[in-house]
Design a protein around this motif. Structure first.
Motif, PDB file in Angstrom:
ATOM      1  N   UNK A 192      47.826  19.876  38.983  1.00  0.00           N
ATOM      2  CA  UNK A 192      48.128  21.262  39.386  1.00  0.00           C
ATOM      3  C   UNK A 192      48.462  22.833  37.784  1.00  0.00           C
ATOM      4  N   UNK A 193      48.754  21.940  37.100  1.00  0.00           N
ATOM      5  CA  UNK A 193      48.450  23.513  35.245  1.00  0.00           C
ATOM      6  C   UNK A 193      47.112  22.721  35.429  1.00  0.00           C
ATOM      7  N   UNK A 194      46.549  21.922  35.594  1.00  0.00           N
ATOM      8  CA  UNK A 194      44.762  21.650  35.122  1.00  0.00           C
ATOM      9  C   UNK A 194      43.785  22.700  36.564  1.00  0.00           C
ATOM     10  N   UNK A 195      44.309  22.955  37.714  1.00  0.00           N
ATOM     11  CA  UNK A 195      43.452  23.976  38.693  1.00  0.00           C
ATOM     12  C   UNK A 195      43.962  25.000  38.581  1.00  0.00           C
ATOM     13  N   UNK A 196      44.880  25.212  37.383  1.00  0.00           N
ATOM     14  CA  UNK A 196      45.205  27.250  37.641  1.00  0.00           C
ATOM     15  C   UNK A 196      44.392  27.370  36.116  1.00  0.00           C
ATOM     16  N   UNK A 197      44.123  26.794  35.001  1.00  0.00           N
ATOM     17  CA  UNK A 197      43.785  26.922  33.948  1.00  0.00           C
ATOM     18  C   UNK A 197      42.396  27.642  34.244  1.00  0.00           C
ATOM     19  N   UNK A 198      41.637  26.363  35.072  1.00  0.00           N
ATOM     20  CA  UNK A 198      40.195  26.353  34.940  1.00  0.00           C
ATOM     21  C   UNK A 198      39.907  27.703  35.728  1.00  0.00           C
ATOM     22  N   UNK A 199      40.824  28.395  37.114  1.00  0.00           N
ATOM     23  CA  UNK A 199      40.686  29.451  37.230  1.00  0.00           C
ATOM     24  C   UNK A 199      41.117  31.070  36.450  1.00  0.00           C
ATOM     25  N   UNK A 200      41.937  30.348  35.301  1.00  0.00           N
ATOM     26  CA  UNK A 200      42.221  31.692  34.485  1.00  0.00           C
ATOM     27  C   UNK A 200      41.007  31.866  32.969  1.00  0.00           C
ATOM     28  N   UNK A 201      40.484  30.362  32.737  1.00  0.00           N
ATOM     29  CA  UNK A 201      39.871  30.830  31.884  1.00  0.00           C
ATOM     30  C   UNK A 201      38.192  31.207  32.502  1.00  0.00           C
ATOM     31  N   UNK A 202      37.882  31.879  33.295  1.00  0.00           N
ATOM     32  CA  UNK A 202      37.029  33.232  33.667  1.00  0.00           C
ATOM     33  C   UNK A 202      36.538  34.004  34.049  1.00  0.00           C
ATOM     34  N   UNK A 203      38.147  34.652  33.240  1.00  0.00           N
ATOM     35  CA  UNK A 203      38.315  35.677  32.949  1.00  0.00           C
ATOM     36  C   UNK A 203      38.076  36.241  31.781  1.00  0.00           C
ATOM     37  N   UNK A 204      37.922  35.198  30.569  1.00  0.00           N
ATOM     38  CA  UNK A 204      37.410  35.057  29.497  1.00  0.00           C
ATOM     39  C   UNK A 204      35.757  35.101  29.570  1.00  0.00           C
ATOM     40  N   UNK A 205      36.011  33.661  29.618  1.00  0.00           N
ATOM     41  CA  UNK A 205      34.501  33.022  29.680  1.00  0.00           C
ATOM     42  C   UNK A 205      34.138  33.012  30.945  1.00  0.00           C
ATOM     43  N   UNK A 206      32.376  33.107  30.871  1.00  0.00           N
ATOM     44  CA  UNK A 206      31.561  32.899  31.908  1.00  0.00           C
ATOM     45  C   UNK A 206      31.590  31.368  32.360  1.00  0.00           C
ATOM     46  N   UNK A 207      30.912  31.237  33.389  1.00  0.00           N
ATOM     47  CA  UNK A 207      31.705  29.572  33.762  1.00  0.00           C
ATOM     48  C   UNK A 207      30.772  28.576  33.139  1.00  0.00           C
ATOM     49  N   UNK A 208      29.662  29.513  32.996  1.00  0.00           N
ATOM     50  CA  UNK A 208      27.982  29.012  31.830  1.00  0.00           C
ATOM     51  C   UNK A 208      29.255  28.458  30.931  1.00  0.00           C
TER      52      UNK A 208
ATOM     53  N   UNK B 204      51.491  26.212  46.650  1.00  0.00           N
ATOM     54  CA  UNK B 204      52.745  26.606  48.130  1.00  0.00           C
ATOM     55  C   UNK B 204      52.053  26.016  48.867  1.00  0.00           C
ATOM     56  N   UNK B 205      51.305  25.309  48.886  1.00  0.00           N
ATOM     57  CA  UNK B 205      49.855  24.764  50.320  1.00  0.00           C
ATOM     58  C   UNK B 205      49.224  23.767  49.988  1.00  0.00           C
ATOM     59  N   UNK B 206      49.352  21.559  50.874  1.00  0.00           N
ATOM     60  CA  UNK B 206      48.341  21.467  50.051  1.00  0.00           C
ATOM     61  C   UNK B 206      46.867  21.662  50.539  1.00  0.00           C
ATOM     62  N   UNK B 207      46.012  21.656  49.818  1.00  0.00           N
ATOM     63  CA  UNK B 207      44.384  21.833  49.831  1.00  0.00           C
ATOM     64  C   UNK B 207      43.851  22.112  51.684  1.00  0.00           C
ATOM     65  N   UNK B 208      44.625  20.794  52.111  1.00  0.00           N
ATOM     66  CA  UNK B 208      44.703  20.348  53.852  1.00  0.00           C
ATOM     67  C   UNK B 208      45.013  21.894  53.775  1.00  0.00           C
ATOM     68  N   UNK B 209      45.667  22.109  54.228  1.00  0.00           N
ATOM     69  CA  UNK B 209      46.393  23.314  55.070  1.00  0.00           C
ATOM     70  C   UNK B 209      45.814  24.375  54.008  1.00  0.00           C
ATOM     71  N   UNK B 210      45.360  24.681  53.181  1.00  0.00           N
ATOM     72  CA  UNK B 210      45.330  25.584  52.337  1.00  0.00           C
ATOM     73  C   UNK B 210      44.093  26.482  52.704  1.00  0.00           C
ATOM     74  N   UNK B 211      42.847  25.411  53.854  1.00  0.00           N
ATOM     75  CA  UNK B 211      41.548  25.341  54.090  1.00  0.00           C
ATOM     76  C   UNK B 211      41.017  26.601  54.878  1.00  0.00           C
ATOM     77  N   UNK B 212      39.918  27.025  54.565  1.00  0.00           N
ATOM     78  CA  UNK B 212      40.136  28.600  55.575  1.00  0.00           C
ATOM     79  C   UNK B 212      39.045  28.767  55.748  1.00  0.00           C
ATOM     80  N   UNK B 213      37.399  29.133  56.746  1.00  0.00           N
ATOM     81  CA  UNK B 213      36.547  29.808  55.947  1.00  0.00           C
ATOM     82  C   UNK B 213      35.466  29.267  57.303  1.00  0.00           C
ATOM     83  N   UNK B 214      34.250  29.425  57.256  1.00  0.00           N
ATOM     84  CA  UNK B 214      33.204  28.972  58.490  1.00  0.00           C
ATOM     85  C   UNK B 214      33.200  27.088  58.660  1.00  0.00           C
ATOM     86  N   UNK B 215      33.418  26.505  57.879  1.00  0.00           N
ATOM     87  CA  UNK B 215      32.899  25.020  57.651  1.00  0.00           C
ATOM     88  C   UNK B 215      34.404  24.581  58.905  1.00  0.00           C
TER      89      UNK B 215
END
Lengths: 255, 255
Positions: A192-208, B204-215
């Protein structure tokens, strides 16, 4: 004071109702839904109805309903030449019956039923056909604190697809991470900490610029190890396709 | 006071040096790198060296070096029966020369060169061969505020692959979102709040429960629209594969 009628009672409708009820410059004067049950809890706060013929006169009608019913519902509205908008990412503004002034308020965010929404984190993309409707919709969305952006239909179309990639597909990658870790009794929570950090990173860096890892480094030894570790063909397919995608982006491979 | 020698000067080595230098219960007594240039700026704070024969006696030697050189470097260390650990997610603990007491400290996080790291957000997975080494490594990692977890080799192996899915592959989906939006002059920035919300949701949610969208909804009409919008075959391939993956997870499709 901008008067609003909301039509529909799903997540988006409900969050918009709550937000617009709390501003000083807007007023939700009526809430329509085919079935009254869902909105009955709000009957002491707002006029509710299930009858289109009792709709009040308002500055804007917001159709926050399923994509499939937007066209039909808009044609059933017993008036014309008033501003009617939908909130869908993928439905054309021209699906709204042409007897109305037409527009779109597309909130670019994922809405959960029970969690509170801070509209400061909900960019709203505005599309109108006639220029005159734009300032009112801009004032409306600014009143709830949303960042707003005027876009055209093509831009809304690509934003909606891109949202599927960064939201639904990303969440599916989390799901696969969950499947892979649990297969060996490792804890998904450790990621989970890695998931959060991965998303926060793109606030400062382009995904590239933010990219790292074996695919970008073209580290064949690690890639081979990973493919050996993955047991499901399905996981292997996704691993191979996204590895090739990263290598393509970073100049290692032609697709 | 636990005495530490760090070997290597990449991102992980540098962040670990800074963290261990700032605790009261650990002391970095020496920093080794093949090339002194990179660590010379630290020479007034710590003893630096590029000569393995001058390594001091310490409680633990941390090999924070490239995967490829762990085995060789460990065999070149001019002592035996001391605790030597590496920090890699994918290299076996048995790659460390067997003359040493062997272990792994695997930090499950992405490290950027210049950004500050709060180790409270860096889970460290501990693996040891002999049980006696565990308490020391546990004390070490706890001293810098990291959540720690004792894992075995199989668990480390799957965590490392899962990390590629939730970090590198997720970031590539952001990249594709960027490509798709920019193709119509729409702003990628509009997607950033959605990206953040998507990652926060799984707290807060498992990725299973968090899923939404057309797929997940099996909304064929929207899926068809999206595929029509996507111009690149490569984007279409990823769209199709991840849509099938979501449908498989949510019981709509057999793979």
């Amino acid at each position: 004071m901008i008067s609003i009628v909301i039509l529909g009672a799903g997540n988006v409708a409900t969050h918009l109702y709550k937000a617009f009820s709390n501003t000083e410059s807007t007023s939700v004067i009526q809430w329509f839904n085919r079935s009254l049950d869902v909105i009955t809890p709000y009957k002491n706060k707002v006029d509710i109805t299930d009858n289109l013929n009792t709709l009040k006169k308002a500055d804007v009608y917001i159709l926050a309903v399923s994509d499939d019913v937007i066209a039909e519902l808009s044609s059933q509205l017993p008036f014309e030449n008033r501003l009617v908008v939908h909130t869908s990412g993928s439905v054309s503004v021209y699906d709204i019956d042409k007897k109305h002034k037409r527009g779109v308020l597309y909130p670019l965010q994922t809405f959960s039923k029970n969690s509170k929404i801070d509209f400061a984190n909900v960019p709203i993309c505005i599309e109108t056909i006639d220029k005159k409707s734009y300032p009112l919709l801009k004032e409306l969305t600014t009143s709830i604190g949303s960042p707003t952006k005027r876009i055209n239909s093509d831009q809304r179309r690509v934003l909606h697809v891109a949202a599927v990639f960064v939201n639904n597909f990303t969440n599916q990658l989390y799901r696969i991470g969950h499947e892979i870790t649990e297969s060996e009794g490792a804890e998904f929570d450790l990621l989970k900490p890695l998931i959060l950090e991965t998303s926060k990173k793109i606030l400062e860096l382009s995904p590239f610029k933010a990219q790292t890892g074996p695919a970008k480094r073209n580290d064949k030894k690690t890639i081979k190890k990973h493919l050996k570790t993955l047991e499901s063909k399905h996981h292997k397919d996704i691993y191979n396709l996204l590895t090739a995608s990263i290598q393509h982006t970073h100049g290692r491979k032609k697709l």
